[in-house]
Design a protein around this motif. Sequence first.
Motif: not given
Length: 126
Positions: A80-88
């Motif tokens: 929250d506010p957004e899920a972490m981006k994987l492989e970035r």
Amino acid sequence: MMKEIGKLDWAFSAGRIPFQSTGKEPEFISHDKIAVLNVSEEEALIEMVIFYENVKPVGTYSVKVQPKRVKKIRFNDLIDPEAMKLERNYSCYIKSNVKVVVQFSRMNTGSNYNAEMGSMAFPVET
């Protein structure tokens, strides 16, 4: 009485959470995390903003650390506010209302050989 230590502002620039994991959950899932040490008499309100290469910054993520405590924050768990981006590739700016010490670490279990790397975040002089 403890000496006041730490900084209000921190940053690190080498984040990347691997998608692949070979270990069992939750102990050996690939992850990035910070440990926040609060030696003050006040609760620390930690606010984090995530910077990616090709999208606008995401935040603010908020976490509280009780007085005279340490708290480990796994970036995989931030939703929250957004899920972490994987492989970035990502970077993080951390702001606190009281002085804290921040340490960044990573566990990569993408292969059968575990590797962990730790480094101190950069304290920002204000």
